[in-house]
Design a protein around this motif. Sequence first.
Motif, mmCIF file in Angstrom:
data_model
loop_
_atom_site.group_PDB
_atom_site.id
_atom_site.type_symbol
_atom_site.label_atom_id
_atom_site.label_comp_id
_atom_site.label_asym_id
_atom_site.label_seq_id
_atom_site.Cartn_x
_atom_site.Cartn_y
_atom_site.Cartn_z
ATOM 1 N N THR A 1 -21.261 48.115 39.530
ATOM 2 C CA THR A 1 -21.601 46.695 39.487
ATOM 3 C C THR A 1 -20.507 45.680 38.723
ATOM 4 O O THR A 1 -19.857 44.949 39.379
ATOM 5 C CB THR A 1 -23.171 46.162 38.938
ATOM 6 O OG1 THR A 1 -24.130 46.929 39.760
ATOM 7 C CG2 THR A 1 -23.252 44.835 39.189
ATOM 8 N N GLN B 1 -17.143 45.898 40.517
ATOM 9 C CA GLN B 1 -17.137 44.631 41.398
ATOM 10 C C GLN B 1 -16.756 43.554 41.057
ATOM 11 O O GLN B 1 -16.300 42.591 41.721
ATOM 12 C CB GLN B 1 -18.538 45.118 42.268
ATOM 13 C CG GLN B 1 -18.609 46.437 43.068
ATOM 14 C CD GLN B 1 -19.822 46.422 43.951
ATOM 15 O OE1 GLN B 1 -19.957 45.682 45.052
ATOM 16 N NE2 GLN B 1 -20.902 47.094 43.265
ATOM 17 N N HIS C 1 -11.772 48.818 44.487
ATOM 18 C CA HIS C 1 -12.740 48.946 45.412
ATOM 19 C C HIS C 1 -13.434 50.237 45.109
ATOM 20 O O HIS C 1 -12.894 51.314 44.690
ATOM 21 C CB HIS C 1 -12.451 49.294 46.919
ATOM 22 C CG HIS C 1 -11.767 47.931 47.716
ATOM 23 N ND1 HIS C 1 -10.940 47.801 48.641
ATOM 24 C CD2 HIS C 1 -11.971 46.432 47.371
ATOM 25 C CE1 HIS C 1 -10.550 46.860 48.804
ATOM 26 N NE2 HIS C 1 -11.372 45.798 48.101
ATOM 27 N N LEU D 1 -23.847 41.953 45.799
ATOM 28 C CA LEU D 1 -22.444 42.974 45.551
ATOM 29 C C LEU D 1 -22.690 44.158 46.128
ATOM 30 O O LEU D 1 -21.813 44.703 47.136
ATOM 31 C CB LEU D 1 -21.829 42.847 44.149
ATOM 32 C CG LEU D 1 -21.275 41.512 43.420
ATOM 33 C CD1 LEU D 1 -20.922 41.604 42.237
ATOM 34 C CD2 LEU D 1 -20.120 41.166 44.598
ATOM 35 N N ASN D 2 -23.646 45.006 45.802
ATOM 36 C CA ASN D 2 -24.042 46.359 46.210
ATOM 37 C C ASN D 2 -24.102 46.276 47.784
ATOM 38 O O ASN D 2 -23.701 47.303 48.578
ATOM 39 C CB ASN D 2 -25.030 46.641 45.391
ATOM 40 C CG ASN D 2 -24.895 47.220 44.006
ATOM 41 O OD1 ASN D 2 -23.616 47.540 43.823
ATOM 42 N ND2 ASN D 2 -26.017 47.272 42.994
ATOM 43 N N ASN E 1 -20.774 45.483 49.582
ATOM 44 C CA ASN E 1 -19.897 46.803 49.194
ATOM 45 C C ASN E 1 -20.229 48.088 50.095
ATOM 46 O O ASN E 1 -19.557 48.679 50.482
ATOM 47 C CB ASN E 1 -20.198 47.386 47.801
ATOM 48 C CG ASN E 1 -18.926 48.390 47.188
ATOM 49 O OD1 ASN E 1 -17.853 48.476 48.120
ATOM 50 N ND2 ASN E 1 -19.103 49.343 46.432
ATOM 51 N N LYS F 1 -16.835 38.278 48.529
ATOM 52 C CA LYS F 1 -17.189 38.599 47.199
ATOM 53 C C LYS F 1 -16.865 37.460 46.347
ATOM 54 O O LYS F 1 -17.475 36.858 45.245
ATOM 55 C CB LYS F 1 -16.468 39.971 46.494
ATOM 56 C CG LYS F 1 -16.891 40.179 45.348
ATOM 57 C CD LYS F 1 -16.216 41.562 44.729
ATOM 58 C CE LYS F 1 -14.667 41.206 44.418
ATOM 59 N NZ LYS F 1 -14.116 42.606 43.385
#
Length: 326
Positions: free
Chosen positions: A111, A114, A120, A273-274, A277, A294
């Motif tokens: 996390t 990110q 990445h 975010l997860n 991603n 993001k």
Amino acid sequence: MTKKYYLYLLISLLLLAGCKTTDVSLIPYRKEYSKFVNDVAIMHYPESPQIDVDIRNDEMFISSLVAGPMIIPQLMMMLAKNSANEEDAMAFNEIIFDLNIGDVLCEKLNTKFQLCSYFHVIPQKSIVSSNILWRLMEKKDKNVKDYVQVGTELGIDTILETDVLSFGIKDPGIFSDPYAFIKVDVKMTTAAGGTVIWRDIVQARTEIAMSTVDLVDMVYTDEEFLRKKLEEVVDAVSEQCMEKMGFDTHNTYLLDKDYIKKSRYKINIADKLNELNLLRHENIISSIDYDKTKHDLIEKAKGTNGAVLDAETKLSSTAITIPTVK
């Protein structure tokens, strides 16, 4: 003289019992390495240490003073203290039997990469679901072929390995509050040649603002209390890892639950975010869309004026919405 020698030797062994020593060559991270890092996989060794508990110093302090310099009473008290700590450790381990401290650390690092870096990172679910990667994770002494295989399997150029050396709860004595601690060996390696570009031993401790008696009562009456305290120290060590790599971590306040409750949009930035991603990793959205979305997501979580687009709105023009990851 011989008896005293063996007594001193036994005491020394007791003091050293349970300590895991490390003999690794530390390699500082250099900012110029970052230009060669694009895609990162964060991995840990499946085997984690047992929780270390040392909270009996308070109750032994007065007795130790009364015993004075006499070796036999001091030795007996030390044996009793170690026995009590072992019982505490067994009880605490039963409470957190299903908590994998390595998993928690990797999730928090994922996390924060990110949130604070331009790298990445591979979603942790994609790593733990691969049998091939599990076999490679178990190898602490990987060779070049192993790193190449990880890189090929995940399509990445860099691997960050974490090894939790020790963690637990300690109480230094009557003049200090108990605290949670963790010690981690972190190693960043290139996938192409297995070259180590960063290695460090990172440690953290977080104070527990209560007496040892209250701490023990809380651990046995509230099962989530111990987990929460351990997660707090894991969060602290993950922050230190980011800082040692030179990343600005000022945005990590967005992860704080109290901040989320008080913020305008109530965005759980870690979950969002997860989710975002995962879409990038599954090629549902491009890396460019991921980066732009993001940025907007972070700005909205910060409550920045004009940052009114979240991930769903940003991607609406492409008819893609972010599902809830279960």
